[in-house]
Design a protein around this motif. Sequence first.
Motif, PDB file in Angstrom:
ATOM      1  N   THR A  61      41.745  39.061  41.532  1.00  0.00           N
ATOM      2  CA  THR A  61      43.060  38.812  40.927  1.00  0.00           C
ATOM      3  C   THR A  61      42.903  38.425  39.463  1.00  0.00           C
ATOM      4  OG1 THR A  61      43.982  38.085  43.048  1.00  0.00           O
ATOM      5  CG2 THR A  61      45.153  37.402  41.048  1.00  0.00           C
ATOM      6  N   MET A  62      41.918  37.581  39.177  1.00  0.00           N
ATOM      7  CA  MET A  62      41.668  37.183  37.790  1.00  0.00           C
ATOM      8  C   MET A  62      41.279  38.378  36.936  1.00  0.00           C
ATOM      9  SD  MET A  62      39.625  33.605  38.520  1.00  0.00           S
ATOM     10  CE  MET A  62      39.407  33.211  36.784  1.00  0.00           C
ATOM     11  N   LEU A  63      40.483  39.276  37.495  1.00  0.00           N
ATOM     12  CA  LEU A  63      40.092  40.489  36.776  1.00  0.00           C
ATOM     13  C   LEU A  63      41.301  41.382  36.527  1.00  0.00           C
ATOM     14  CD1 LEU A  63      37.974  42.362  35.583  1.00  0.00           C
ATOM     15  CD2 LEU A  63      37.541  43.249  37.899  1.00  0.00           C
ATOM     16  N   ALA A  64      42.164  41.519  37.552  1.00  0.00           N
ATOM     17  CA  ALA A  64      43.369  42.342  37.413  1.00  0.00           C
ATOM     18  C   ALA A  64      44.290  41.774  36.336  1.00  0.00           C
ATOM     19  CB  ALA A  64      44.105  42.413  38.743  1.00  0.00           C
ATOM     20  N   ALA A  65      44.396  40.445  36.290  1.00  0.00           N
ATOM     21  CA  ALA A  65      45.236  39.809  35.270  1.00  0.00           C
ATOM     22  C   ALA A  65      44.679  40.092  33.879  1.00  0.00           C
ATOM     23  CB  ALA A  65      45.305  38.304  35.522  1.00  0.00           C
ATOM     24  N   ARG A  66      43.347  40.061  33.754  1.00  0.00           N
ATOM     25  CA  ARG A  66      42.727  40.340  32.457  1.00  0.00           C
ATOM     26  C   ARG A  66      43.015  41.770  32.013  1.00  0.00           C
ATOM     27  NH1 ARG A  66      36.537  38.721  31.242  1.00  0.00           N
ATOM     28  NH2 ARG A  66      37.553  36.695  31.397  1.00  0.00           N
ATOM     29  N   LEU A  67      43.042  42.695  32.968  1.00  0.00           N
ATOM     30  CA  LEU A  67      43.300  44.099  32.639  1.00  0.00           C
ATOM     31  C   LEU A  67      44.698  44.328  32.081  1.00  0.00           C
ATOM     32  CD1 LEU A  67      41.553  45.912  35.642  1.00  0.00           C
ATOM     33  CD2 LEU A  67      40.763  45.772  33.269  1.00  0.00           C
ATOM     34  N   ILE A  68      45.634  43.432  32.444  1.00  0.00           N
ATOM     35  CA  ILE A  68      46.997  43.594  31.906  1.00  0.00           C
ATOM     36  C   ILE A  68      47.290  42.567  30.809  1.00  0.00           C
ATOM     37  CG2 ILE A  68      47.924  44.650  33.995  1.00  0.00           C
ATOM     38  CD1 ILE A  68      49.146  42.010  34.779  1.00  0.00           C
ATOM     39  N   GLY A  69      46.216  41.937  30.290  1.00  0.00           N
ATOM     40  CA  GLY A  69      46.361  41.144  29.077  1.00  0.00           C
ATOM     41  C   GLY A  69      46.424  39.644  29.216  1.00  0.00           C
ATOM     42  N   ALA A  70      46.108  39.096  30.411  1.00  0.00           N
ATOM     43  CA  ALA A  70      46.198  37.645  30.595  1.00  0.00           C
ATOM     44  C   ALA A  70      44.861  37.073  31.046  1.00  0.00           C
ATOM     45  CB  ALA A  70      47.282  37.306  31.614  1.00  0.00           C
ATOM     46  N   THR A  71      44.514  35.922  30.478  1.00  0.00           N
ATOM     47  CA  THR A  71      43.316  35.196  30.886  1.00  0.00           C
ATOM     48  C   THR A  71      43.701  34.117  31.890  1.00  0.00           C
ATOM     49  OG1 THR A  71      42.254  35.552  28.745  1.00  0.00           O
ATOM     50  CG2 THR A  71      41.400  33.751  30.090  1.00  0.00           C
ATOM     51  N   THR A  72      42.885  33.978  32.925  1.00  0.00           N
ATOM     52  CA  THR A  72      43.165  32.979  33.955  1.00  0.00           C
ATOM     53  C   THR A  72      42.177  31.826  33.823  1.00  0.00           C
ATOM     54  OG1 THR A  72      43.892  34.720  35.457  1.00  0.00           O
ATOM     55  CG2 THR A  72      43.429  32.578  36.438  1.00  0.00           C
ATOM     56  N   ILE A  73      42.719  30.610  33.888  1.00  0.00           N
ATOM     57  CA  ILE A  73      41.879  29.407  33.868  1.00  0.00           C
ATOM     58  C   ILE A  73      42.036  28.705  35.211  1.00  0.00           C
ATOM     59  CG2 ILE A  73      41.447  27.185  32.773  1.00  0.00           C
ATOM     60  CD1 ILE A  73      42.726  28.278  30.222  1.00  0.00           C
ATOM     61  N   LEU A  74      40.916  28.449  35.883  1.00  0.00           N
ATOM     62  CA  LEU A  74      40.933  27.717  37.153  1.00  0.00           C
ATOM     63  C   LEU A  74      40.728  26.234  36.878  1.00  0.00           C
ATOM     64  CD1 LEU A  74      38.733  30.007  39.465  1.00  0.00           C
ATOM     65  CD2 LEU A  74      41.225  29.919  39.293  1.00  0.00           C
ATOM     66  N   THR A  75      41.598  25.394  37.457  1.00  0.00           N
ATOM     67  CA  THR A  75      41.461  23.947  37.253  1.00  0.00           C
ATOM     68  C   THR A  75      41.446  23.230  38.607  1.00  0.00           C
ATOM     69  OG1 THR A  75      43.850  23.520  37.150  1.00  0.00           O
ATOM     70  CG2 THR A  75      42.754  24.148  35.097  1.00  0.00           C
ATOM     71  N   GLY A  76      40.914  21.999  38.566  1.00  0.00           N
ATOM     72  CA  GLY A  76      40.938  21.159  39.765  1.00  0.00           C
ATOM     73  C   GLY A  76      40.112  21.704  40.909  1.00  0.00           C
ATOM     74  N   MET A  77      39.043  22.421  40.608  1.00  0.00           N
ATOM     75  CA  MET A  77      38.233  23.049  41.647  1.00  0.00           C
ATOM     76  C   MET A  77      37.401  22.012  42.402  1.00  0.00           C
ATOM     77  SD  MET A  77      35.507  26.169  41.162  1.00  0.00           S
ATOM     78  CE  MET A  77      36.564  26.876  39.920  1.00  0.00           C
ATOM     79  N   SER A  78      37.504  22.017  43.722  1.00  0.00           N
ATOM     80  CA  SER A  78      36.742  21.067  44.535  1.00  0.00           C
ATOM     81  C   SER A  78      35.290  21.535  44.634  1.00  0.00           C
ATOM     82  CB  SER A  78      37.347  20.982  45.936  1.00  0.00           C
ATOM     83  OG  SER A  78      37.116  22.195  46.645  1.00  0.00           O
ATOM     84  N   PRO A  79      34.384  20.613  44.974  1.00  0.00           N
ATOM     85  CA  PRO A  79      32.977  21.018  45.147  1.00  0.00           C
ATOM     86  C   PRO A  79      32.818  22.127  46.187  1.00  0.00           C
ATOM     87  CG  PRO A  79      33.160  18.631  45.030  1.00  0.00           C
ATOM     88  CD  PRO A  79      34.561  19.162  45.104  1.00  0.00           C
ATOM     89  N   SER A  80      33.647  22.087  47.233  1.00  0.00           N
ATOM     90  CA  SER A  80      33.558  23.102  48.282  1.00  0.00           C
ATOM     91  C   SER A  80      33.911  24.485  47.746  1.00  0.00           C
ATOM     92  CB  SER A  80      34.494  22.737  49.434  1.00  0.00           C
ATOM     93  OG  SER A  80      34.532  23.769  50.398  1.00  0.00           O
ATOM     94  N   VAL A  81      34.971  24.560  46.956  1.00  0.00           N
ATOM     95  CA  VAL A  81      35.375  25.840  46.377  1.00  0.00           C
ATOM     96  C   VAL A  81      34.320  26.318  45.385  1.00  0.00           C
ATOM     97  CG1 VAL A  81      37.087  27.005  44.920  1.00  0.00           C
ATOM     98  CG2 VAL A  81      37.843  25.421  46.709  1.00  0.00           C
ATOM     99  N   ALA A  82      33.799  25.409  44.576  1.00  0.00           N
ATOM    100  CA  ALA A  82      32.761  25.772  43.606  1.00  0.00           C
ATOM    101  C   ALA A  82      31.525  26.310  44.312  1.00  0.00           C
ATOM    102  CB  ALA A  82      32.407  24.556  42.754  1.00  0.00           C
ATOM    103  N   GLU A  83      31.168  25.693  45.414  1.00  0.00           N
ATOM    104  CA  GLU A  83      30.001  26.138  46.183  1.00  0.00           C
ATOM    105  C   GLU A  83      30.219  27.534  46.746  1.00  0.00           C
ATOM    106  OE1 GLU A  83      27.345  24.708  50.041  1.00  0.00           O
ATOM    107  OE2 GLU A  83      28.817  23.347  49.156  1.00  0.00           O
TER     108      GLU A  83
END
Length: 303
Positions: free
Chosen positions: A247-269
Amino acid sequence: MLTASLMQHLYITEEDIQRRLKIVGFGDEDRKRVLALSDLIVRQAEDYTKSFFAHLASLDEASGFINNPAAVQTAWQLKREHLVSMVQGTYGPSYVEERLRLGQLYAEAKLDPRVFLGAYHHLMRTIRFRIMEDYRLDPVEGFAHFVSLEKIAFFDLSLIIDTIAYERERLIHDQHHAILLLSTPVLRVRKHLLILPLIGVIDPERAKRFTETLLEAVRLYRAKVVVVDLTGVAGMDVAVTNHLAQTMLAARLIGATTILTGMSPSVAETINTVGIDTTLLKTALDLEAGIEEAERMIGGRAA
């Protein structure tokens, strides 16, 4: 929903109508017997209708329906017309549409199918008593006539119950869709900047909805940066994590950058385990830091 459209959704065609009649065993001899009952049923249709609604009124479970005067008035008229048309010997698409209208009305009024079936049984028992009384000199023939009418009654039941079940499933689907929409809100902070907070469990269906919502919002608001806040997400499985990256890649293709915030250790892992190219990801510790980064990227300050 119009009954003609409902017939399509229930796949009711002329062929299906004939199949349903065959299932209940309705044939030419039955048609002749039903037609012979026409005068008796039509003459007392109002009394039979009254009996049906009197039984409903006696049940606490039907109070929601009975206490809705507009619904009862419409249902009373349709039920009376139903009884009259039952003994006309013609059971095509127009007849079926009448049954579906009744089913829709009961569904909209939230009449419990079990309560409806009880009242319907009471109605047919009343009709049987009247028929047997009319044929008291030949009870065998009277019972044969009732059985033929009962076949049409079961034919009608199959249509009405199918309609009630369909409308209930449609309501559940619509409610579920509404919940999905509410669970993926889009917040426009300022020109070119959006925030999508995610909370709770992200299953494949919700992940798909997230993708649709994000990309639609980027196009609608001409967003340059989208901050996706994962503070309320405890964890994600591999499939959903991959979906998020795509989804982040698709957003970049149409001109938007995505920033992920508040990522838990589990999601990061999970992201690390999946092997996603982290150089393609922009992250921030929390929502505040993500918005600050977005402001720097856009090159301005919030109004």
